[in-house]
Design a protein around this motif. Structure first.
Motif, PDB file in Angstrom:
ATOM      1  N   VAL A 318     -55.668  48.731-154.172  1.00  0.00           N
ATOM      2  CA  VAL A 318     -55.799  47.251-153.750  1.00  0.00           C
ATOM      3  C   VAL A 318     -56.820  46.833-153.433  1.00  0.00           C
ATOM      4  O   VAL A 318     -57.428  45.177-153.776  1.00  0.00           O
ATOM      5  CB  VAL A 318     -55.576  46.998-152.575  1.00  0.00           C
ATOM      6  CG1 VAL A 318     -55.372  46.232-151.928  1.00  0.00           C
ATOM      7  CG2 VAL A 318     -52.869  47.637-152.729  1.00  0.00           C
ATOM      8  N   ALA A 323     -54.432  44.553-157.540  1.00  0.00           N
ATOM      9  CA  ALA A 323     -52.068  44.602-157.506  1.00  0.00           C
ATOM     10  C   ALA A 323     -52.462  42.630-156.837  1.00  0.00           C
ATOM     11  O   ALA A 323     -51.522  42.278-156.442  1.00  0.00           O
ATOM     12  CB  ALA A 323     -52.804  44.877-156.174  1.00  0.00           C
ATOM     13  N   GLY A 327     -52.433  41.684-152.880  1.00  0.00           N
ATOM     14  CA  GLY A 327     -52.488  43.191-152.699  1.00  0.00           C
ATOM     15  C   GLY A 327     -52.985  43.689-151.339  1.00  0.00           C
ATOM     16  O   GLY A 327     -51.741  44.358-150.817  1.00  0.00           O
TER      17      GLY A 327
END
Length: 358
Positions: A318, A323, A327
């Motif tokens: 993350v 992500a 995230g």
């Protein structure tokens, strides 16, 4: 001197032949029941299933189908019959009073919603079969929303392969946006109902999301679940109740599960109010599968990682932006769901509580 006893003579009446255990040779072949009638299980009560026979087999019956009471055949063994099952019936399928058919086959289930009695119970219990969508019903106030119960229901839906919908009731008592913010990072679809001039407003949005689908309504007592069902299915007649002014909890009103046909097409399954939703059968990897933006980061996790520990590789995944912008919030939501599965606080909650203590 005593006279000797006369010896008794035996004849054919004294000969007893033990009957054999069976008059027919045993076989492992079971009858095919090719003439069995297909039906849908809409209620189960104390070993008796209410089945709805539809299609050509119910020609000439009421448009909703013919209701038949049936019991499970011995040949099914310990296989349980649950609401939503597609089954095959033999015997008296007329539906007349005091008649009983037999369920000889349960068709393969597309989805299975499971729960356990608590988090230490290894025995899974099937709640409903072949549902498309889990509708988690919660009130914005009176009673206060229980976020961990909602989280647990979402975990059950994701691992069952079902879509999830959050339905907030009593939106007239408090701004719903305050509650919805808790699940915003999940991208969870949500609808809100409220009382306006003595009527339930917001039903059109609910009907739109239920149309043509089989949806299961789950929520704790007092959130207005039965009121919602009665508004969606006018002739449902589900019992409703009020929230206890002392405990702040709802009283159980629905005591049985019922599968009801929606006027516009589709089905809704009303369940009794729940106080807990055990997830002993769910593994962390099954929860992570519902987060496709986070799941690839698991490859770098140490063996046996619980995804809620300092060495978890999801933090680096993350932090590197892999992500997406959401995230961090998504990871926090994922860990909250894992904590709800374990029945404890997640890492963020623990750190926040420790900071307040300092």
């Amino acid at each position: 001197m005593a006279r000797p006893a006369r010896q008794r003579r035996y004849d054919e009446d004294d000969v007893r032949v033990r009957p054999s255990k069976g008059s027919r040779p045993r076989t492992k072949e079971r009858p095919a029941h090719a003439d069995a009638v297909p039906a849908l299980v809409v209620a189960v009560d104390r070993g008796r299933s209410t089945c709805l026979v539809t299609g050509p087999a119910a020609a000439g019956d009421d448009p909703g189908g013919r209701r038949v009471t049936a019991m499970r055949a011995r040949e099914l063994g310990r296989t349980g019959v649950v609401v939503g099952d597609r089954v095959a019936l033999v015997g008296d399928t007329s539906g007349r009073v005091d008649t009983l058919a037999r369920i000889v086959r349960i068709e393969e289930r597309r989805t299975v919603l499971r729960r356990t009695a608590d988090d230490t119970d290894p025995v899974e219990r099937v709640v409903v079969a072949n549902a498309d969508q889990l509708v988690v019903v919660a009130a914005v106030a009176d009673p206060e929303p229980r976020s961990r119960l909602v989280d647990r229901c979402l975990v059950a839906a994701y691992t069952a392969g079902m879509d999830a919908l959050l339905c907030l009731t009593k939106g007239d008592l408090r701004p719903a946006a305050e509650v919805l913010a808790t699940w915003a990072p999940l991208g969870l679809d949500a609808v809100v109902t409220r009382r306006e001039d003595g009527a339930l407003a917001g039903l059109d949005a609910v009907r739109e999301r239920l149309a043509g689908r089989t949806s299961v309504l789950v929520g704790h007592s007092g959130v207005g679940k039965s009121t919602l069902v009665n508004a969606l299915v006018p002739d449902a007649g589900r019992a409703t109740g009020a929230v206890n002014a002392v405990t702040g909890r709802g009283r159980h009103t629905s005591t049985s599960m019922a599968m009801l046909a929606l006027p516009g097409g589709g089905w809704v399954v009303d369940t009794p109010g729940v106080r807990s939703f055990g997830l002993a059968h769910v593994e962390p990897g099954a929860v992570l599968a519902a987060f496709p933006d986070l799941a690839p980061g698991e490859r770098e996790c140490p063996r046996g990682c619980t995804h809620d520990e300092p060495d978890c590789a999801l933090d680096a995944w993350v932090a590197a932006g892999r992500a997406g912008a959401a995230g961090p919030a998504r990871l926090a939501s994922f860990r909250r769901l894992l904590a709800a599965r374990r029945g404890e606080e997640d890492r963020g909650e623990r750190e926040e509580r420790a900071g307040r203590a300092r």
